[in-house]
Write a protein that holds these residues in place. Structure first.
Motif, short mmCIF file in Angstrom:
data_model
loop_
_atom_site.label_atom_id
_atom_site.label_comp_id
_atom_site.label_asym_id
_atom_site.label_seq_id
_atom_site.Cartn_x
_atom_site.Cartn_y
_atom_site.Cartn_z
N HIS A 129 0.84 -1.20 0.00
CA HIS A 129 0.00 0.00 0.00
C HIS A 129 0.87 1.25 0.00
O HIS A 129 1.95 1.28 0.62
CB HIS A 129 -0.92 0.00 1.22
CG HIS A 129 -2.06 0.96 1.11
ND1 HIS A 129 -1.91 2.31 1.36
CD2 HIS A 129 -3.36 0.77 0.76
CE1 HIS A 129 -3.08 2.90 1.18
NE2 HIS A 129 -3.97 2.01 0.82
N THR A 130 0.41 2.27 -0.70
CA THR A 130 1.24 3.48 -0.84
C THR A 130 1.50 4.16 0.50
O THR A 130 2.52 4.83 0.67
CB THR A 130 0.54 4.48 -1.78
OG1 THR A 130 -0.79 4.73 -1.30
CG2 THR A 130 0.49 3.93 -3.19
N HIS A 131 0.58 3.99 1.47
CA HIS A 131 0.76 4.63 2.78
C HIS A 131 1.18 3.62 3.85
O HIS A 131 1.16 3.95 5.03
CB HIS A 131 -0.54 5.32 3.21
CG HIS A 131 -1.01 6.38 2.25
ND1 HIS A 131 -0.34 7.57 2.09
CD2 HIS A 131 -2.06 6.39 1.39
CE1 HIS A 131 -0.98 8.29 1.18
NE2 HIS A 131 -2.03 7.60 0.74
N GLY A 132 1.53 2.40 3.44
CA GLY A 132 1.91 1.39 4.41
C GLY A 132 3.39 1.05 4.33
O GLY A 132 4.21 1.82 3.81
N ASP A 133 3.71 -0.12 4.82
CA ASP A 133 5.09 -0.60 4.82
C ASP A 133 5.48 -0.98 3.40
O ASP A 133 4.82 -1.79 2.75
CB ASP A 133 5.20 -1.81 5.75
CG ASP A 133 6.65 -2.20 6.02
OD1 ASP A 133 7.51 -1.84 5.21
OD2 ASP A 133 6.90 -2.85 7.04
N HIS A 134 6.57 -0.40 2.89
CA HIS A 134 6.99 -0.64 1.52
C HIS A 134 7.46 -2.08 1.29
O HIS A 134 7.64 -2.50 0.15
CB HIS A 134 8.11 0.32 1.13
CG HIS A 134 9.39 0.10 1.87
ND1 HIS A 134 9.58 0.55 3.17
CD2 HIS A 134 10.52 -0.56 1.54
CE1 HIS A 134 10.79 0.21 3.58
NE2 HIS A 134 11.38 -0.47 2.62
N GLY A 209 -5.80 -5.59 11.23
CA GLY A 209 -7.05 -5.61 10.48
C GLY A 209 -7.16 -4.43 9.52
O GLY A 209 -6.49 -3.41 9.66
N GLN A 210 -8.08 -4.60 8.52
CA GLN A 210 -8.20 -3.59 7.48
C GLN A 210 -8.71 -2.25 8.02
O GLN A 210 -8.19 -1.20 7.69
CB GLN A 210 -9.13 -4.09 6.38
CG GLN A 210 -8.60 -5.31 5.63
CD GLN A 210 -9.56 -5.76 4.54
OE1 GLN A 210 -10.66 -5.24 4.43
NE2 GLN A 210 -9.13 -6.73 3.75
N LEU A 215 -7.57 3.52 9.34
CA LEU A 215 -7.60 4.68 10.25
C LEU A 215 -6.19 5.13 10.62
O LEU A 215 -5.91 6.33 10.70
CB LEU A 215 -8.39 4.32 11.51
CG LEU A 215 -9.90 4.09 11.33
CD1 LEU A 215 -10.53 3.63 12.63
CD2 LEU A 215 -10.58 5.36 10.83
N GLU A 216 -5.28 4.17 10.85
CA GLU A 216 -3.90 4.54 11.20
C GLU A 216 -3.23 5.27 10.05
O GLU A 216 -2.45 6.20 10.27
CB GLU A 216 -3.11 3.28 11.58
CG GLU A 216 -3.51 2.66 12.90
CD GLU A 216 -2.96 3.42 14.08
OE1 GLU A 216 -1.99 4.17 13.89
OE2 GLU A 216 -3.51 3.28 15.18
N ARG A 217 -3.49 4.84 8.81
CA ARG A 217 -2.89 5.52 7.66
C ARG A 217 -3.39 6.96 7.54
O ARG A 217 -2.71 7.83 7.01
CB ARG A 217 -3.20 4.74 6.37
CG ARG A 217 -2.39 3.47 6.21
CD ARG A 217 -2.44 2.96 4.78
NE ARG A 217 -3.77 2.54 4.40
CZ ARG A 217 -4.20 1.29 4.53
NH1 ARG A 217 -3.41 0.36 5.03
NH2 ARG A 217 -5.42 0.96 4.16
N LYS A 218 -4.63 7.21 8.04
CA LYS A 218 -5.18 8.56 8.02
C LYS A 218 -4.71 9.41 9.20
O LYS A 218 -5.13 10.54 9.36
CB LYS A 218 -6.70 8.50 8.00
CG LYS A 218 -7.27 7.90 6.73
CD LYS A 218 -8.80 7.83 6.79
CE LYS A 218 -9.37 7.20 5.53
NZ LYS A 218 -10.87 7.14 5.59
N ARG A 224 -5.96 -0.96 18.63
CA ARG A 224 -5.03 -1.99 18.16
C ARG A 224 -3.68 -1.38 17.79
O ARG A 224 -2.63 -1.98 18.03
CB ARG A 224 -5.62 -2.73 16.96
CG ARG A 224 -6.72 -3.72 17.35
CD ARG A 224 -7.23 -4.47 16.13
NE ARG A 224 -8.18 -5.50 16.53
CZ ARG A 224 -7.86 -6.75 16.75
NH1 ARG A 224 -6.60 -7.12 16.63
NH2 ARG A 224 -8.78 -7.63 17.10
N GLY A 225 -3.71 -0.19 17.19
CA GLY A 225 -2.45 0.47 16.87
C GLY A 225 -1.63 0.78 18.11
O GLY A 225 -0.41 0.60 18.12
#
Length: 529
Positions: A129-134, A209-210, A215-218, A224-225
């Protein structure tokens, strides 16, 4: 480093899932479900797909190499409303390998585990994902549950439903990944075993979870985070890692809902059989309404039991989360106490060394004083002692009579008393100097003890020491306070589980008994006739 992660599940119609939806999501394509007429469109995210491939056994028709045709063929073969139309997997791919090497890795896994057994599969590799772990390159799999022979899906692969199959898939995936990493010169390795089985003292991660990930990416913090960041900090990591050993709670919920729906279907089929026997009954319409009302009551009772079970599961999850937090806090307490103990040990070692040097200095001063006293008073003391010994030595009778006749006896007695008095004065002066040194030593020792007590007070008032001590106290208070709440939750879960399970079984039994009685009562007149 590479991460070992393999998640297996099934596509179940009873849970509202379809193989077409799974294939459209994996392929990022627009596919029409020919059975239901629903269109699943994920073509706007087509750039996410790095590689897509359909593996077929030998002799399979070429038209199945299209994702839409493959998925619709899986759906068309199943006829039951609660069928399992496909098997699905999600696997984390090692970021150390390049794109071509990852493609060979998934093909090898598909060939060894599926096509050799006559199963067909569709695999799609998604980029991170562009906003997640590469590094989060992963593969989505859709695998047939039936063997493909002569272009037709035939018998179900029942062996894949066993736990041994999942263990074999995980072991094979671990061996394949490590073999490919070694072949391409990478030192990284994965393990599908739990951290405890590997002997690693690290807290396992939980699945975010999705929803929480989005929400964390935002930038919105989630529970959970926060847990993942706390566990990562506990493990001494800069970022949370995925854990290969988290529980598939969604699958567990799906299985429970399947059981509830199957019970409702059984009740509905029993009612249908009763209606068929009632066709010959003149009071059919009244009985039909009665059966419909009873069927609705059975389904309502099953739904209520399902909701009660959901509440119990939610409480169980709360207990699990509280237990995770408690274990994390206990580890924090142990580490804090170890840190406090290290601070105390350092100060205690320093003070022991300081006291050792202090008493060595006192002993040296005592030796110097004794040498000085011996130098100043030693010769005089020896002379006085010798004089006293000579004057006190026993004399013969003739010598005593002579000294008494000549008048020297009184003179010798006076000299003996003077020598004794001088020796006593000399010893008094020497003892006075020793007592003076001892007094100075006691004063110095008192000052040393006061200084070391002050050092202990300073240590306890240090900001870092106070912070660790207060944190430890607060953690202990939370652990003690949580024990009572955990006990209450366990009581609620036990009671709700017993009530919902017994109630659900009782409803099914009563429904079956009543419908069988209706059937016998309606068949009896026909038999007599």
């Amino acid at each position: 480093m590479a991460i070992g992660h393999l998640h297996a599940g099934v596509v179940q119609r009873s849970a509202g899932q379809t193989a077409v939806h799974a294939a459209a999501y994996a392929a990022r394509a627009r596919i029409l479900d020919q059975r239901t007429g629903t269109v699943y469109d994920y073509s706007s995210k087509r750039a996410d797909v790095m590689f897509s491939y359909i593996g077929l056994p030998q002799g399979a028709p070429d038209y199945l190499r299209d994702a839409a045709a493959f998925a619709n063929a899986l759906e068309a073969r199943e006829t039951r409303v609660n069928s399992q139309t496909a098997r699905k997997f999600i696997m984390a791919l090692p970021h150390e390998l390049n794109a071509e090497q990852r493609e060979w890795l998934v093909k090898d896994f598909g060939r060894e585990n599926f096509t050799r057994k006559g199963l067909a599969y569709h695999v799609a590799i998604h980029r991170p994902h562009t906003h997640g772990d590469h590094r989060n390159v992963h593969a989505h799999w859709t695998v047939s549950t039936r063997v493909l022979e002569n272009g037709v899906f035939t018998d179900k692969d029942r062996d894949s439903n066993r736990k041994e199959a999942l263990i074999a898939w995980r072991d094979n995936w671990e061996n394949l990944v490590n073999r490919h990493l070694e072949r391409h010169g990478h030192e990284a390795r994965i393990s599908m075993q739990s951290l405890e089985a590997q002997g690693i003292d690290r807290t396992p991660q939980i699945h975010m979870g999705q929803g929480a990930s989005a929400l964390e990416r935002k930038g919105q913090a989630t529970e959970r985070g926060e847990w993942l960041r706390g566990i990562a900090n506990d493990n001494g990591q800069t970022e949370p890692l995925q854990d290969s050993d988290y529980h598939d709670r969604d699958q567990e919920d799906a299985n429970w809902h399947d059981a509830v729906i199957d019970a409702a279907i059984e009740a509905d089929e029993a009612a249908h059989r009763a209606k068929q026997h009632a066709l010959r009954d003149p009071e059919y319409h009244d009985r039909e309404q009665e059966n419909a009302a009873w069927q609705e009551a059975v389904i309502t009772a099953a739904i209520e039991a399902d909701e009660e079970a959901d509440r119990a599961k939610e409480q169980a999850r709360k207990i699990e989360a509280a237990e995770r937090k408690k274990q994390w806090l206990l580890r924090q307490i142990d580490r804090a106490e170890a840190k406090l103990g290290a601070m105390r040990a350092d100060l205690q070692t320093l003070q022991i060394e300081e006291r050792g040097n202090f008493y060595s200095k006192l002993h040296h001063e005592e030796q110097v004083l004794e040498e000085s006293l011996l130098e100043h008073y030693g010769s005089h003391e020896a002379a006085f002692t010798d004089s006293i010994a000579a004057l006190s030595r026993p004399k013969s009778l003739v010598t005593r009579l002579w000294t008494r006749f000549t008048g020297k006896a009184k003179d010798q007695e006076q000299r003996l008393q003077d020598a004794r008095k001088s020796l006593l004065n000399l010893q008094a002066r020497r003892d006075e100097q020793r007592q003076g040194l001892a007094a100075r030593h006691r004063e110095a020792e008192f000052k040393l003890l006061e200084s070391q007590r002050a050092q202990w007070r300073q240590l306890e008032n240090r900001p870092d020491f106070r912070e660790v001590a207060e944190l430890t106290a607060s953690h202990r208070a939370w652990v003690l306070r949580d024990k009572s709440a955990e006990a209450d939750l366990k009581v609620d879960i036990d009671s709700s589980g017993l009530v919902s399970g017994a109630f659900f079984a009782a409803v099914k039994n009563v429904a079956a008994d009543r419908m069988e009685r209706d059937i016998r009562s309606r068949d009896q007149p026909q038999l007599e006739h």
